[in-house]
Design an enzyme around this catalytic site. Structure first.
Site, short mmCIF file in Angstrom:
data_model
loop_
_atom_site.label_atom_id
_atom_site.label_comp_id
_atom_site.label_asym_id
_atom_site.label_seq_id
_atom_site.Cartn_x
_atom_site.Cartn_y
_atom_site.Cartn_z
N LYS A 72 66.66 46.38 -54.07
CA LYS A 72 67.78 46.13 -54.98
C LYS A 72 67.46 46.70 -56.37
O LYS A 72 66.32 47.06 -56.66
CB LYS A 72 68.02 44.62 -55.08
CG LYS A 72 66.84 43.84 -55.68
CD LYS A 72 67.15 42.37 -55.79
CE LYS A 72 65.95 41.62 -56.40
NZ LYS A 72 66.24 40.20 -56.64
N ARG A 104 70.14 28.03 -56.40
CA ARG A 104 70.99 29.19 -56.64
C ARG A 104 71.96 29.28 -55.45
O ARG A 104 72.71 28.35 -55.22
CB ARG A 104 70.13 30.45 -56.80
CG ARG A 104 69.14 30.37 -57.95
CD ARG A 104 68.53 31.71 -58.33
NE ARG A 104 68.02 32.46 -57.19
CZ ARG A 104 67.32 33.60 -57.28
NH1 ARG A 104 67.05 34.10 -58.48
NH2 ARG A 104 66.89 34.22 -56.21
N HIS A 160 64.99 31.06 -50.27
CA HIS A 160 64.18 31.73 -51.30
C HIS A 160 63.37 30.68 -52.05
O HIS A 160 63.87 29.59 -52.33
CB HIS A 160 65.08 32.48 -52.28
CG HIS A 160 64.36 33.44 -53.17
ND1 HIS A 160 63.64 34.52 -52.67
CD2 HIS A 160 64.23 33.50 -54.51
CE1 HIS A 160 63.12 35.19 -53.68
NE2 HIS A 160 63.45 34.59 -54.81
N ARG A 212 59.85 39.24 -47.21
CA ARG A 212 60.79 40.03 -48.02
C ARG A 212 60.13 40.41 -49.35
O ARG A 212 60.53 39.94 -50.41
CB ARG A 212 62.06 39.24 -48.33
CG ARG A 212 62.93 38.86 -47.15
CD ARG A 212 64.28 38.33 -47.65
NE ARG A 212 64.14 37.43 -48.75
CZ ARG A 212 64.02 36.11 -48.65
NH1 ARG A 212 63.99 35.52 -47.47
NH2 ARG A 212 63.91 35.36 -49.74
N TYR A 223 63.11 50.98 -89.24
CA TYR A 223 63.99 49.99 -89.85
C TYR A 223 63.23 48.78 -90.37
O TYR A 223 62.37 48.22 -89.68
CB TYR A 223 65.02 49.51 -88.83
CG TYR A 223 66.05 50.54 -88.44
CD1 TYR A 223 66.84 51.18 -89.40
CD2 TYR A 223 66.25 50.86 -87.11
CE1 TYR A 223 67.79 52.12 -89.04
CE2 TYR A 223 67.20 51.80 -86.73
CZ TYR A 223 67.97 52.42 -87.70
OH TYR A 223 68.91 53.35 -87.33
N CYS A 258 63.56 51.40 -82.14
CA CYS A 258 64.96 51.72 -82.39
C CYS A 258 65.69 52.00 -81.08
O CYS A 258 65.11 51.94 -80.01
CB CYS A 258 65.05 52.93 -83.32
SG CYS A 258 64.09 52.76 -84.83
N MET A 259 66.96 52.34 -81.16
CA MET A 259 67.74 52.57 -79.96
C MET A 259 67.19 53.72 -79.11
O MET A 259 67.17 53.63 -77.88
CB MET A 259 69.21 52.85 -80.31
CG MET A 259 70.10 53.02 -79.09
SD MET A 259 71.82 53.36 -79.51
CE MET A 259 72.30 51.78 -80.22
N ASP A 260 66.75 54.79 -79.77
CA ASP A 260 66.35 55.99 -79.06
C ASP A 260 64.90 56.41 -79.31
O ASP A 260 64.48 57.44 -78.78
CB ASP A 260 67.24 57.17 -79.46
CG ASP A 260 68.71 56.81 -79.47
OD1 ASP A 260 69.23 56.49 -78.38
OD2 ASP A 260 69.33 56.83 -80.54
#
Length: 381
Positions: A42, A140, A172, A229, A272, A319-321
């Site tokens: 998954k 769950r 599970h 699993r 930043y 930072c973002m990038d």
């Protein structure tokens, strides 16, 4: 979304060693004795690349594949994979018709799920293969112990019409990664009781019984039943880090290439908020990965990488990038490789070290690596 790598080197890549994947699957199968192995792929194979990893798992002897969502199972079928596949997170409106037409096993933990599967069977003319889920204590999905008998009877009524075949009973574990936790034996006892109820009600005796995740597969022989699993262990990451690596080999190495290198003066604020300020003349290197690529923002001034032959702590805000590292007086150039984490063979941090330093688990580290980072599959065999 995907990003082309045509025209030159990419600024970062996640290298996935398929020979490590195969090694791990074989190792887990050996520990499981005679139990089958369902390889859990998954979430794009935990960020490692769904189809190449699935094929490697099958080559190594996994009997089945497991996905959370039907669309993941359908992607395997579209790639030409014909091995048994199970999907277990069924929500209203899931493409169950497509699942049955593609011979995907489905989980049912409530009568309404059985009803939706029966309706899909009627529309497609296919008999659905269903694994009934008992909630043994993780709270769950799945029927509670109190609701289990009615779920079993509901599924058996559907079986009598020819709409479904009950091929599995599963659950599970909540705390298998916490050795000695009292919930483990309690859940296994509840599972055993559920099996007795199912047997007495008339569920076929050849329905595969499975509850063991990675942690249980390597530490709890009594949990292996007919099938294990494993998920995170397939990728070479320990499901119980305090007990060691169990002989597993990490498959992913995350790398980048320095985007820029420059000398700066003492007292220079970095990134930043100026959360890092240089205390001497030094060299800063810019790494083109950020939180948009899955590098946790709280790696700021904490997580380490390997660059110019030594480990370096991230300097200042992620930072973002991009983020910055302080290279001191060591020589470096734009384009030089930086290893964020890997097996540790070259002195780089491991994924487990990243997880420990950031207060999380390895699952989050690898599954967060975003689509801008190409997966490059290698094979060391």
């Amino acid at each position: 979304m995907s990003f082309s790598t045509a025209g030159g080197a990419t600024p970062a890549e996640a290298r996935v060693d398929l020979s490590a994947i195969r090694h791990n699957v074989r190792l887990l199968a050996e520990r499981a004795g005679g139990a089958e192995t369902m390889a859990v792929v998954k979430a794009d194979a935990y960020g490692h690349g769904l189809v190449p990893v699935a094929n490697a798992c099958l080559e190594a002897g996994a009997a089945r594949l497991g996905t959370a969502f039907v669309r993941e199972a359908l992607a395997l079928r579209e790639a030409g994979i014909t091995a048994p596949v199970m999907s277990w997170l069924i929500t209203p409106g899931e493409p169950l018709d497509a699942a049955l037409l593609a011979d995907v096993d489905l989980s049912a933990g409530a009568p309404w799920v059985v009803d939706e599967i029966v309706a899909a069977a009627g529309r497609t003319g296919r008999t659905a293969r269903v694994h009934l889920k008992i909630d043994t204590g993780i709270s769950r999905g799945g029927a509670t112990a109190a609701d289990w008998p009615s779920l079993v009877e509901h599924a058996l009524a559907a079986r009598a019409t020819g709409a479904v075949e009950i091929v599995g009973i599963w659950s599970h574990l909540a705390c298998a990664d916490i050795p000695g936790h009292p919930s483990i034996e309690a859940q296994l006892a509840t599972f055993d009781e559920a099996l007795v109820v199912a047997d007495k009600a008339g569920v076929p005796s050849d329905a595969v019984r499975h509850i063991a995740n990675s942690a249980a597969a390597v530490t709890l022989p009594q949990s292996r039943y007919d099938m294990i699993r494993p998920g995170i262990a397939i990728y070479g990451l320990s499901p119980v880090p305090e007990l060691g690596d169990f002989g597993l080999r990490p498959a992913m190495t995350l790398t980048a290439r320095l985007a820029s290198v420059k000398r700066v003066a003492p007292g220079t604020g970095v990134s930043y908020g100026h959360l890092y300020v240089t205390d001497r003349q030094t060299t800063l290197g810019l790494v083109p990965l950020g939180y948009a690529d899955g590098i946790l923002r709280n790696g700021t001034n904490r997580a380490e990488v390997l660059a110019a032959g030594r480990r370096r702590r991230i300097a200042g805000r992620v930072c973002m990038d991009q983020f910055v590292i302080d290279l001191g007086d060591d020589a470096a150039e734009s384009g030089d490789e930086v290893i964020l984490f890997g097996p540790g063979d070259h002195g780089e941090p491991t994924c487990q070290e990243w997880a420990d330093s950031l207060g999380t688990i390895t699952h989050e580290i690898v599954t967060r690596i975003g689509s801008r980072v190409p997966r490059v599959h290698t094979d060391g065999r």
